[in-house]
Design an enzyme around this catalytic site. Structure first.
Site, PDB file in Angstrom:
ATOM      1  N   GLU A 262       0.802  -1.233   0.000  1.00 19.18           N
ATOM      2  CA  GLU A 262       0.000   0.000   0.000  1.00 19.18           C
ATOM      3  C   GLU A 262       0.828   1.272   0.000  1.00 19.18           C
ATOM      4  O   GLU A 262       0.354   2.328  -0.411  1.00 19.18           O
ATOM      5  CB  GLU A 262      -0.962   0.021   1.192  1.00 19.18           C
ATOM      6  CG  GLU A 262      -0.283   0.205   2.550  1.00 19.18           C
ATOM      7  CD  GLU A 262      -1.271   0.249   3.709  1.00 19.18           C
ATOM      8  OE1 GLU A 262      -2.153  -0.626   3.776  1.00 19.18           O
ATOM      9  OE2 GLU A 262      -1.157   1.172   4.533  1.00 19.18           O
ATOM     10  N   HIS A 294      -6.963   2.187   3.801  1.00 18.39           N
ATOM     11  CA  HIS A 294      -6.449   2.433   5.148  1.00 18.39           C
ATOM     12  C   HIS A 294      -7.187   3.598   5.832  1.00 18.39           C
ATOM     13  O   HIS A 294      -6.582   4.564   6.283  1.00 18.39           O
ATOM     14  CB  HIS A 294      -4.942   2.704   5.100  1.00 18.39           C
ATOM     15  CG  HIS A 294      -4.253   2.285   6.373  1.00 18.39           C
ATOM     16  ND1 HIS A 294      -3.048   1.629   6.385  1.00 18.39           N
ATOM     17  CD2 HIS A 294      -4.604   2.408   7.679  1.00 18.39           C
ATOM     18  CE1 HIS A 294      -2.687   1.390   7.638  1.00 18.39           C
ATOM     19  NE2 HIS A 294      -3.629   1.855   8.432  1.00 18.39           N
TER      20      HIS A 294
HETATM   21  P1  NAI Z   1      -3.054  -4.482  20.441  1.00 23.51           P
HETATM   22  O1  NAI Z   1      -1.586  -4.479  20.687  1.00 23.51           O
HETATM   23  O2  NAI Z   1      -3.956  -3.927  21.483  1.00 23.51           O
HETATM   24  O3  NAI Z   1      -3.538  -5.975  20.127  1.00 23.51           O
HETATM   25  C1  NAI Z   1      -2.834  -6.859  19.313  1.00 23.51           C
HETATM   26  C2  NAI Z   1      -3.112  -8.261  19.853  1.00 23.51           C
HETATM   27  O4  NAI Z   1      -2.551  -9.208  18.952  1.00 23.51           O
HETATM   28  C3  NAI Z   1      -2.496  -8.509  21.229  1.00 23.51           C
HETATM   29  O5  NAI Z   1      -3.482  -9.008  22.126  1.00 23.51           O
HETATM   30  C4  NAI Z   1      -1.407  -9.544  20.952  1.00 23.51           C
HETATM   31  O6  NAI Z   1      -1.197 -10.433  22.036  1.00 23.51           O
HETATM   32  C5  NAI Z   1      -1.998 -10.253  19.759  1.00 23.51           C
HETATM   33  N1  NAI Z   1      -1.035 -11.019  18.985  1.00 23.51           N
HETATM   34  C6  NAI Z   1       0.288 -10.803  18.792  1.00 23.51           C
HETATM   35  N2  NAI Z   1       0.796 -11.754  18.009  1.00 23.51           N
HETATM   36  C7  NAI Z   1      -0.208 -12.619  17.721  1.00 23.51           C
HETATM   37  C8  NAI Z   1      -0.297 -13.790  16.953  1.00 23.51           C
HETATM   38  N3  NAI Z   1       0.775 -14.313  16.338  1.00 23.51           N
HETATM   39  N4  NAI Z   1      -1.498 -14.399  16.861  1.00 23.51           N
HETATM   40  C9  NAI Z   1      -2.577 -13.896  17.489  1.00 23.51           C
HETATM   41  N5  NAI Z   1      -2.558 -12.767  18.226  1.00 23.51           N
HETATM   42  C10 NAI Z   1      -1.380 -12.139  18.331  1.00 23.51           C
HETATM   43  O7  NAI Z   1      -3.248  -3.745  19.048  1.00 23.51           O
HETATM   44  P2  NAI Z   1      -4.582  -3.039  18.504  1.00 23.51           P
HETATM   45  O8  NAI Z   1      -4.621  -1.627  18.934  1.00 23.51           O
HETATM   46  O9  NAI Z   1      -5.753  -3.903  18.781  1.00 23.51           O
HETATM   47  O10 NAI Z   1      -4.274  -3.035  16.928  1.00 23.51           O
HETATM   48  C11 NAI Z   1      -4.286  -4.224  16.160  1.00 23.51           C
HETATM   49  C12 NAI Z   1      -3.680  -3.915  14.807  1.00 23.51           C
HETATM   50  O11 NAI Z   1      -4.576  -3.038  14.095  1.00 23.51           O
HETATM   51  C13 NAI Z   1      -2.349  -3.142  14.926  1.00 23.51           C
HETATM   52  O12 NAI Z   1      -1.280  -4.041  14.822  1.00 23.51           O
HETATM   53  C14 NAI Z   1      -2.362  -2.197  13.750  1.00 23.51           C
HETATM   54  O13 NAI Z   1      -1.458  -2.708  12.806  1.00 23.51           O
HETATM   55  C15 NAI Z   1      -3.792  -2.250  13.222  1.00 23.51           C
HETATM   56  N6  NAI Z   1      -4.412  -0.936  13.091  1.00 23.51           N
HETATM   57  C16 NAI Z   1      -5.012  -0.618  11.894  1.00 23.51           C
HETATM   58  C17 NAI Z   1      -5.619   0.618  11.725  1.00 23.51           C
HETATM   59  C18 NAI Z   1      -6.312   0.991  10.449  1.00 23.51           C
HETATM   60  O14 NAI Z   1      -6.638   2.165  10.262  1.00 23.51           O
HETATM   61  N7  NAI Z   1      -6.594   0.060   9.561  1.00 23.51           N
HETATM   62  C19 NAI Z   1      -5.578   1.619  12.805  1.00 23.51           C
HETATM   63  C20 NAI Z   1      -4.980   1.150  14.041  1.00 23.51           C
HETATM   64  C21 NAI Z   1      -4.406  -0.079  14.163  1.00 23.51           C
END
Ligand code: NAI
Length: 330
Positions: A262, A294
């Site tokens: 992207e 995004h």
């Molecule tokens: P967070 O850090 O609160 O949650 C991520 C979770 O994934 C954690 O509970 C972690 O333990 C888990 N995790 C790590 N490795 C894993 C694996 N191999 N298998 C399963 N679970 C695993 O992050 P949050 O705030 O929930 O964000 C999630 C993702 O969303 C971020 O990584 C970011 O890249 C994406 N994001 C996308 C946005 C968009 O506009 N499209 C905006 C904000 C975030």
């Protein structure tokens, strides 16, 4: 403090100027931060960057040479920053860990409902006076099994929203969320997510271990007709493999807000240009694929929060060199 903004858009300027109230000198550049654009940060104490800026070692070395002390990410993800290089060079990196997890979670559901109920197609049809229903058949979410990979801030809200629809929610994460379990969700291994889910929604971060989590091998374990939703990071999906799955009908629907390549396209108006990315162009030809650029985070609530937390992060660093939202190399 002088703060140089990269990849800046009109909306960044609007929300940051409102939050700043003339405390700091803000300079806005539309260009991405990369080694070749580093010189724009001259005289700045901090740079403020977004998801597709290239904050790699050469860029960080350039910033350090200019005397820049802080890298403030106005987003949650930090996979585009070489944290080890930043630490070696004495640059502190801060981010906005949670601005509105609800914004991203709600967009996930918006994508799924739009795609499933073919609203993207009926919107165009109705405007042309075509009220035929052929090709618009959807499915009830109620009663389906939804697999959530990653139940952090965003994934746990998505799980609750699906529970509200009467779905059976199964989750995969290293850390179990008690309130989801109390509400009826269960934690299972990845294989079970793949084999049991009618809908799979990705909410784990992009890391080496999660790169291409959805590839030909994992797709082959999924139910025929599975719907995949990705609002996390594009690199979680091997796009070529997913195109294969869409062509042979193994994947029934795909909704994505993020794409692995992207950064050469998203956030820019490229409507007058010839699309160079053949893989992406192929994706757009499927009637059962929905792509947004995004924008899952893009709400007034989130932008207000991003601006205020980013400036607070920099104020904290300036005050005593520490900040609760600092990100460090493992
Ligand atoms: P967070 O850090 O609160 O949650 C991520 C979770 O994934 C954690 O509970 C972690 O333990 C888990 N995790 C790590 N490795 C894993 C694996 N191999 N298998 C399963 N679970 C695993 O992050 P949050 O705030 O929930 O964000 C999630 C993702 O969303 C971020 O990584 C970011 O890249 C994406 N994001 C996308 C946005 C968009 O506009 N499209 C905006 C904000 C975030």
């Amino acid at each position: 403090m002088k703060i140089a903004f990269f990849s800046s858009k009109r909306y960044d300027e609007k929300y940051f100027k409102a939050a700043n109230q003339s405390q700091h000198e803000l300079v806005f550049f539309e260009t991405k931060l990369a080694e070749r654009s580093v010189s724009l940060a001259e005289g700045a104490t901090a740079v403020c960057v977004f998801v597709n800026d290239h904050v790699d070692r050469p860029t960080l070395e350039g910033l350090a040479r200019l005397g820049v002390k802080y890298v403030a990410l106005r987003c949650a993800g930090f996979n585009n920053v070489d944290l080890e290089a930043a630490e070696n060079l004495g640059l502190k990196v801060v981010r906005v860990p949670a601005y509105s997890p609800h914004a991203v979670a709600e967009h996930t559901l918006a994508l799924l409902l739009t795609l499933n109920r073919r609203i993207h197609r009926s919107y165009n049809r109705v405007r042309e006076g075509n009220f035929a229903l052929d090709g618009l058949v959807g499915f009830d979410l109620h009663g389906l099994t939804v697999g959530i990979i990653g139940t952090g801030k965003i994934g746990s809200i998505v799980a609750s929203l699906f529970q509200g629809f009467g779905c059976q929610v199964i989750c995969h994460d290293k850390f179990e969320n008690e309130s989801l379990i109390l509400a009826g969700a269960s934690y299972v291994d990845l294989e079970t997510i793949f084999s049991q889910s009618d809908v799979i929604s990705l909410h784990c971060p992009l890391m080496e271990s999660t790169h291409h989590l959805i590839d030909a091998a994992s797709i082959s374990k999924m139910k025929k007709g599975v719907t995949i939703v990705n609002t996390s990071r594009g690199g979680l999906i091997d796009t070529a493999a997913v195109i294969g799955g869409l062509k042979n009908g193994h994947i029934g629907n795909l909704a994505i807000d993020v794409y692995e390549e992207e950064d050469s396209m998203f956030f820019e108006d490229q409507s007058a240009l010839v699309m160079q990315d053949d893989v992406f162009a192929r994706l757009l030809t499927f009637p059962n694929v929905l792509v947004t650029g995004h924008q899952a985070f893009f709400t007034d609530t989130a932008l207000t929060q991003i601006a205020s937390v980013t400036l607070q992060n920099l104020n904290d660093l300036a005050a005593d060199g520490s900040c609760k939202n600092e990100v460090k190399a493992d």
